[in-house]
Design a protein around this motif. Structure first.
Motif: not given
Length: 163
Positions: A20-29, A89-93
């Motif tokens: 959720r945090a990953y997708y929210t960030e990349v989508s919002d960006r 896939k899904r590399v996120f911090l």
């Protein structure tokens, strides 16, 4: 303060929160860059639900979670595409954890997971606005290649031989 990176079930509460945090960030960006707005909440919920992460489950995938002093801080996934190629896939911090070496540890652990799955090569795609990610991949020996998929948001494709 120490990092650990361990496999995590793709459907665990920790994995779900990181997705959720990953997708929210990349989508919002993306939306802020291209349309001057954040992601529509209904669209966000549809996309999060539509991409469960099941392709990151054993035996053909792995989801890895990085923890900083025991607290979930990020994730990376690997899925085997064929007998020799895995996809990152899904590399996120989480933003407060960036700049502390966690992303490098995640990608290196993902490479180890890909090798354990039998892969000799790792591929990935990313967007042009994710300049931090592109810099990380270049520092870790990934080279930009021709497109290997037709993902809607992919703008840069990378590959690395896993020795």
């Amino acid at each position: 303060m120490t990092w650990t990176v361990m496999p995590e079930p793709y459907d665990s509460p920790v994995a779900a929160a990181l997705w959720r945090a990953y997708y929210t960030e990349v989508s919002d960006r993306w939306y802020l860059l291209h349309e001057g707005r954040r992601t529509d909440p209904a669209e966000l919920e549809r996309e999060i639900a539509a991409r469960s992460g099941a392709d990151l489950a054993p035996p053909r995938g792995r989801l890895l979670v990085a923890r900083y002093d025991g607290e979930p801080a990020g994730s990376a996934g690997v899925r085997l595409l064929d007998g020799a190629t895995a996809e990152l896939k899904r590399v996120f911090l989480h933003e407060p954890m960036r700049g502390r070496g966690g992303a490098t540890l995640l990608v290196l652990a993902a490479e180890d997971a890909a090798r354990a799955l039998g892969a000799a090569r790792m591929i990935l795609d990313t967007r042009g606005d994710l300049v931090e990610a592109r810099g990380l991949y270049a520092r870790l020996g990934y080279t930009e290649t021709a497109p290997h998929n037709d993902e809607r948001y992919a703008e840069h494709w990378f590959s690395k031989e896993l020795a």
